[in-house]
Design an enzyme around this catalytic site. Structure first.
Site, mmCIF file in Angstrom:
data_model
loop_
_atom_site.group_PDB
_atom_site.id
_atom_site.type_symbol
_atom_site.label_atom_id
_atom_site.label_comp_id
_atom_site.label_asym_id
_atom_site.label_seq_id
_atom_site.Cartn_x
_atom_site.Cartn_y
_atom_site.Cartn_z
ATOM 1 N N ARG A 114 -5.312 -1.439 -5.310
ATOM 2 C CA ARG A 114 -4.911 -0.175 -5.917
ATOM 3 C C ARG A 114 -4.269 -0.428 -7.278
ATOM 4 O O ARG A 114 -3.396 -1.285 -7.425
ATOM 5 C CB ARG A 114 -3.924 0.578 -5.022
ATOM 6 C CG ARG A 114 -3.522 1.910 -5.663
ATOM 7 C CD ARG A 114 -2.699 2.799 -4.778
ATOM 8 N NE ARG A 114 -2.413 4.048 -5.448
ATOM 9 C CZ ARG A 114 -1.648 5.010 -4.956
ATOM 10 N NH1 ARG A 114 -1.114 4.871 -3.753
ATOM 11 N NH2 ARG A 114 -1.441 6.126 -5.630
ATOM 12 N N ARG A 125 -7.952 6.674 -4.023
ATOM 13 C CA ARG A 125 -7.202 5.413 -3.896
ATOM 14 C C ARG A 125 -7.733 4.583 -2.732
ATOM 15 O O ARG A 125 -8.104 5.136 -1.694
ATOM 16 C CB ARG A 125 -5.708 5.700 -3.730
ATOM 17 C CG ARG A 125 -5.350 6.473 -2.486
ATOM 18 C CD ARG A 125 -4.155 7.357 -2.722
ATOM 19 N NE ARG A 125 -4.517 8.561 -3.429
ATOM 20 C CZ ARG A 125 -3.711 9.598 -3.624
ATOM 21 N NH1 ARG A 125 -2.487 9.568 -3.155
ATOM 22 N NH2 ARG A 125 -4.108 10.661 -4.275
ATOM 23 N N ASP A 128 -3.013 3.968 0.210
ATOM 24 C CA ASP A 128 -1.801 4.684 -0.200
ATOM 25 C C ASP A 128 -0.780 4.520 0.915
ATOM 26 O O ASP A 128 -1.031 4.927 2.058
ATOM 27 C CB ASP A 128 -2.117 6.160 -0.435
ATOM 28 C CG ASP A 128 -0.925 6.924 -0.983
ATOM 29 O OD1 ASP A 128 -0.087 6.306 -1.665
ATOM 30 O OD2 ASP A 128 -0.821 8.141 -0.733
ATOM 31 N N ASP A 130 3.235 5.184 1.982
ATOM 32 C CA ASP A 130 4.448 5.926 1.620
ATOM 33 C C ASP A 130 5.486 5.826 2.729
ATOM 34 O O ASP A 130 5.148 5.767 3.913
ATOM 35 C CB ASP A 130 4.131 7.402 1.396
ATOM 36 C CG ASP A 130 3.370 7.644 0.110
ATOM 37 O OD1 ASP A 130 3.765 7.095 -0.928
ATOM 38 O OD2 ASP A 130 2.357 8.368 0.151
#
Length: 244
Positions: A114, A125, A128, A130
């Site tokens: 990424r 992407r 990802d 988080d």
């Protein structure tokens, strides 16, 4: 400075060796392990299934242990036109503080290819990662916002969250994940994908797996679990033919 760091390290070690120090360390350990630390995983480029498995493998090479992981959901891209996403959530244990955990997640993203840029808006992407929750902590800084500021607006986050922690109370909104889902304005469709992230497809690459080690460490138990979960034949060693 080096002497000061060495002294501080030695002082911490000596403190932990005392009864008070050991008890304090145990309390800190208990406090960390009691926290519900939840992360999300998403991907919409390349081999999405492989991206998720590789991300999990890389995370567990860090000081991160995955305790529970949700079903994978496929959803349309959110906030932009792009390929559909595979999304999941995981409950983890780690000794890393929030900012350190964020750095490790960003390192995994970088390893998987990424490339973040300053372009405004959402983008495709390869992966990802988080931080959604770090216990009941509330963090609002330029680098990190916890709880994630938009999780309550996204079905692709709330649905997997319901699987692993439905009664978790959002520390800002003060209602449970399940309640958040029922009032979520997101009407996009999320479908379950037949992928179990608990079981990486190791037998796609290897025709067999051999487990060896010291007596009493759990080799047979592990082998039986693998055989059961992957539905493959198990062949145990005959003790009578073992020369050792």
């Amino acid at each position: 400075i080096l002497k000061q760091k060495k002294y501080a390290k030695n002082s911490f070690y000596k403190f932990c060796c005392t009864n008070i120090g050991f008890c304090s360390f145990a309390l800190i350990l208990f406090w960390v392990l009691q926290k519900d630390i939840i992360i999300s995983l998403g991907t919409n480029l390349g081999n999405r299934e492989e991206n998720l498995f590789r991300a999990i493998s890389l995370l567990e090479n860090k000081t991160i242990t995955i305790i529970e992981i949700s079903t994978v959901y496929e959803t349309p891209s959110w906030g932009f036109k792009g390929n559909s996403f595979y999304n999941a959530c995981a409950k983890i244990n780690t000794f890393l503080i929030p900012n350190e955990l964020l750095k490790e997640l960003l390192k995994v993203e970088e390893i998987l290819g990424r490339k973040r840029n300053k372009k405004n808006g959402y983008q495709d992407r390869v992966i990802d990662l988080d931080i959604l929750f770090y216990g009941d902590e509330i963090i609002f800084s330029n680098e990190l916002k916890v709880p994630h500021s938009k999780l309550h607006l996204r079905n692709f986050i709330l649905l997997p969250l319901i699987e692993i922690t439905p009664k978790l109370i959002h520390p800002v909104l003060k209602i449970t994940i399940k309640e958040l889902y029922h009032i979520c304005p997101d009407d996009s469709f999320a479908s379950k994908v037949n992928i179990d992230l608990n079981f990486p497809p190791i037998f796609d690459s290897f025709s067999y797996l051999s487990i060896e080690g010291n007596i009493g460490v759990g080799k047979t138990t592990l082998a039986k679990m693998i055989s059961k979960n992957y539905k493959i034949k198990l062949q145990l060693e005959n003790f009578s033919t073992n020369p050792y």
